[in-house]
Design an enzyme around this catalytic site. Sequence first.
Site, PDB file in Angstrom:
ATOM      1  CE  LYS A 278      -3.297   2.608   2.883  1.00  0.00           C
ATOM      2  NZ  LYS A 278      -4.204   2.606   4.051  1.00  0.00           N
ATOM      3  CE  LYS A 290      -6.626   8.744   7.910  1.00  0.00           C
ATOM      4  NZ  LYS A 290      -7.347   7.639   8.594  1.00  0.00           N
ATOM      5  CG  ASP A 301      -1.966   5.182   4.820  1.00  0.00           C
ATOM      6  OD1 ASP A 301      -1.817   4.100   5.433  1.00  0.00           O
ATOM      7  OD2 ASP A 301      -3.055   5.545   4.334  1.00  0.00           O
ATOM      8  CG  ASP A 360     -10.039   7.592   6.462  1.00  0.00           C
ATOM      9  OD1 ASP A 360      -8.948   7.529   5.855  1.00  0.00           O
ATOM     10  OD2 ASP A 360     -10.137   7.785   7.690  1.00  0.00           O
ATOM     11  CD  GLU A 362      -6.759   5.328   2.327  1.00  0.00           C
ATOM     12  OE1 GLU A 362      -7.759   5.467   3.051  1.00  0.00           O
ATOM     13  OE2 GLU A 362      -5.625   5.035   2.780  1.00  0.00           O
ATOM     14  NE  ARG A 364     -11.136  -1.067   3.571  1.00  0.00           N
ATOM     15  CZ  ARG A 364     -11.770  -1.278   4.715  1.00  0.00           C
ATOM     16  NH1 ARG A 364     -12.951  -1.881   4.733  1.00  0.00           N
ATOM     17  NH2 ARG A 364     -11.234  -0.901   5.856  1.00  0.00           N
TER      18      ARG A 364
HETATM   19  N1  BES Z   1      -4.388   4.520   6.749  1.00  0.00           N
HETATM   20  C1  BES Z   1      -5.529   4.255   7.537  1.00  0.00           C
HETATM   21  C2  BES Z   1      -5.273   3.250   8.654  1.00  0.00           C
HETATM   22  C3  BES Z   1      -4.354   3.713   9.742  1.00  0.00           C
HETATM   23  C4  BES Z   1      -4.869   4.334  10.870  1.00  0.00           C
HETATM   24  C5  BES Z   1      -3.004   3.464   9.666  1.00  0.00           C
HETATM   25  C6  BES Z   1      -4.031   4.723  11.886  1.00  0.00           C
HETATM   26  C7  BES Z   1      -2.156   3.864  10.693  1.00  0.00           C
HETATM   27  C8  BES Z   1      -2.679   4.483  11.800  1.00  0.00           C
HETATM   28  C9  BES Z   1      -6.659   3.702   6.654  1.00  0.00           C
HETATM   29  O1  BES Z   1      -6.673   4.159   5.350  1.00  0.00           O
HETATM   30  C10 BES Z   1      -7.948   4.097   7.269  1.00  0.00           C
HETATM   31  O2  BES Z   1      -8.202   5.272   7.338  1.00  0.00           O
HETATM   32  N2  BES Z   1      -8.740   3.119   7.691  1.00  0.00           N
HETATM   33  C11 BES Z   1     -10.004   3.383   8.284  1.00  0.00           C
HETATM   34  C12 BES Z   1     -11.004   2.409   7.701  1.00  0.00           C
HETATM   35  C13 BES Z   1     -12.425   2.680   8.093  1.00  0.00           C
HETATM   36  C14 BES Z   1     -12.888   3.992   7.493  1.00  0.00           C
HETATM   37  C15 BES Z   1     -13.263   1.536   7.611  1.00  0.00           C
HETATM   38  C16 BES Z   1      -9.859   3.165   9.786  1.00  0.00           C
HETATM   39  O3  BES Z   1      -9.165   2.243  10.195  1.00  0.00           O
HETATM   40  O4  BES Z   1     -10.388   3.969  10.536  1.00  0.00           O
HETATM   41 ZN    ZN Z   2      -4.877   4.779   4.595  1.00  0.00          ZN
HETATM   42 MN    MN Z   3      -7.732   6.005   5.188  1.00  0.00          MN
END
Ligand code: BES
Ligand code: ZN
Ligand code: MN
Length: 511
Positions: A278, A290, A301, A360, A362, A364
Amino acid sequence: MTRLTLTTTSLANVAADAVIVGVAKADGGLVVAPGAADIDKALKRRLKATLSDLGATGALGQVTRLPTFGATKAPTVVAVGLGQAPARRQGYDPAAVRRAVGAAVRSLAGTGKVATALATVNGDNDPATVRAVAEGAALGGYTFAKYRSNASSDAAKPPVGTVSLVVPNNRDKGVRAAVDRAIVLGDAVALARDLVNTPAADLHPADLAAAAERACTEAGCTVEVYDEKALAKGGHGGILGVGQGAANPPRLVRIAWHGDTGNGRKPAAGTAVHLVGKGITFDSGGLSLKTATGMEWMKADMGGAAAVIATLLAAARSKLPVDVVGWIASAENMPSGTAIRPSDVLTMRGGKTVEVMNTDAEGRLVMADAIVRAGEEEPAAIVDIATLTGAQLVALGSRVFAVMSNDDELRAELVAAADGAGEQAWPMPLPDELRASLDSPVADISNMGDRYGGMLVAGLFLKEFVPDGVPWGHLDVAGPAWNEGEPHGYTPKGGTGVPVATLLEFLERRA
Ligand code: BES
Ligand code: ZN
Ligand code: MN
């Protein structure tokens, strides 16, 4: 990067600015680990008592400095704690040695030359111990000072220049191989950390692609970069959809290492391992924005992509006799008038449609396109690496990454590789019953499912894009790729380089 060398000169006579010795905790108090006898002698056998007086306890990673006032050639002794002393006939745990050496070398940033005999702590020429010391030094010798204006400030100190490993025989093949491997791993991990630490303004998707091209081509890989036009032509709706809100367009990168199994023979077709990373260069969340604090480390990320680039570099430099293909799925996730909206539907590579309920989620989306690409090449296995979910941190904390898989053997193989490499991983399930939460009323699948078990739900989403019959592993490294806390062992603040060591170990065990 810290240079590693071998020497047979005794620790008390070696020309160095500091020497590192080990101490450990035992029932009777502090013990000095093997490898420090001549230093102790030069200090009139007062090493243990003096270190005790200075507060050394042997706790793992604790560093105690001692001036030697001319008694030894090096002016300073640095004692590092190895944790509990092993029971008789049992050796020191190489993982503890690796972390301790890392902590000692890290504490010596700014020093020119350092020597240690810790490679002999479990007797002469023990390959696992030599490897642990060499890796601890290589991984602990890292600083990121590119953005410091005052080069002489404490924070900008360069890593230790050279670490010399005192060994009884510096021509031993196993010893030399362990050191060579540590150098390759250390360079690769440093590259991954540098990429993760670089601010998103200086690392757009095109820059990440260029970095892969630069590092991996020189090492002997073939690198192809797909720009936004090529991505559109190939129907990569996930990568394009995530990238469409940003001023800096997305990229997909394919990095191939063709191993040589001896006498110029190539690995058989269908034996290639595909690694998918990723590469979100900044994750603002997009229109599902966010919070300010939620964005603080989102330049990281792309940690999965950095690990894939670094692993391909290491595989090529160590001329692994396997075929490895790396995929970098890179985009910047930004909110704007052109950004994807919640409820928009994307058509992914291969034709599946996805309703984007949360922009968010994104990771996947970009990963799905790249996994489909990997699946088109008859892979022996696909392993994806992603800072995918905040839920990973909730489940396993910030140092242990999760391993999910559609194949019990591959999952076990990946966890065992992490164990062998000194990284922390834990197996996690992909429960079928959670899949229904990803159903969409309009498209084939939604990118949002149950909040509970969010890490597993994300894994189940990716699983949909893996061809039937292909063993697939999914590493969620959201926490471990970045160290928000204080440095520890060989791990600095910021980008950690996890799970490069695991991936290299995994590929070596397959070779
Ligand atoms: N990049 C984030 C995940 C992340 C969060 C990595 C904190 C490192 C530290 C990912 O893209 C994300 O935002 N995931 C969301 C998914 C949700 C919206 C289903 C999450 O985990 O909140
Ligand atoms: Zn992310
Ligand atoms: Mn995200």
